[in-house]
Design an enzyme around this catalytic site. Structure first.
Site: not given
Ligand code: ZN
Length: 255
Positions: A11, A70, A83, A127, A186, A243
């Site tokens: 598919r 979740r 995990k 997280d 979380c 940056c």
């Molecule tokens: Zn950057």
């Protein structure tokens, strides 16, 4: 690809944009998923199902009862298991024809760099802010595209950073670590279960496009989802020429 693979991925192969060539590129690819939680679960399942040939899954945490609302890689009878190991089992049940490499450790900068260097695409499903910055630094250093996701309460975020491209910002261009950022995790905040599914699945879609070399990745755009109203909002995000992480680096280079 053997006959079984041609059937399994038929598919995808039927899609003009993918075909045998891009499917083979997926099978030849390595994806690094940082975090086997709410975002890493759907992302990992779709990358496994879609036939990414090697998936490195990093998480030093163990499955907890509060995760199961979740984090669909894990199961009730695996509470207390690592995990990354639990995720490996679920992904291999879905697709035994790929390789999953679990990394059960809190990765430091050097370890992260070594893992990112081996990857064709990185999914930031973690997280916490320090890890996000470390993942970004490694991705900029080795010019590996980064698919970043976040989900908290009913709010989701998605962005792709690919500093092989001259116009792409990096994560740090948007979220500099110099200024104090309120860390919402979380671990202590509520999160709407399918929100992590939507964002993690969108990360998988972007990662597959990057690894397979088809479509147009969401580079230079921050997508924001308000799941309470099911409303997507998009912000253009330019490079920050000053940056501290990506400015001055050679673009369109591979090292
Ligand atoms: Zn950057």
């Amino acid at each position: 690809m053997n006959d079984e693979q041609l059937l399994r991925y038929s598919r995808h192969i039927l899609l003009d944009e993918i075909g045998v060539e891009a499917q083979q590129r997926l099978l030849d690819s390595t994806a690094l998923i940082v975090g086997a939680g709410g975002l890493g679960s759907p992302a990992g399942l779709y990358l496994a199902a879609a036939g990414i040939g090697r998936i490195i899954l990093v998480d030093d945490d163990a499955v907890d009862l509060t995760n199961l609302q979740r984090q669909i890689l894990h199961r009730q009878d695996r509470i207390g298991e690592a995990k990354a190991e639990s995720g490996r089992r679920t992904m291999l049940e879905l697709n035994p024809g790929i390789r999953i490499e679990p990394v059960v450790e809190r990765v430091d900068e050097d370890r992260l760099a070594a893992l990112v260097r081996r990857a064709d695409v990185v999914l930031d499903c973690c997280d916490n802010f320090p890890t996000r910055q470390a993942v970004n630094r490694a991705c900029v250093r080795f010019a590996v595209p980064l698919v970043s996701g976040a989900a908290i309460r009913f709010d989701g975020q998605l962005a792709v950073y690919d500093t092989r491209r001259a116009d792409s910002p990096c994560y740090h261009c948007l979220f500099p670590d110099g200024k104090e950022v309120e860390e919402v995790r979380c671990a202590t905040m509520g999160v709407f279960a399918p929100l992590t599914g939507i964002i993690g699945t969108a990360q998988a879609a972007e990662a597959l496009k990057l690894a397979g070399g088809f479509g147009e990745p969401a580079i230079g755009r921050l997508l924001l989802l308000d799941a309470l109203r099911m409303h997507w909002h998009e912000i253009r995000v330019p490079r920050d020429p000053g940056c501290a992480v990506c400015a001055g680096r050679d673009r369109n280079a591979t090292g």
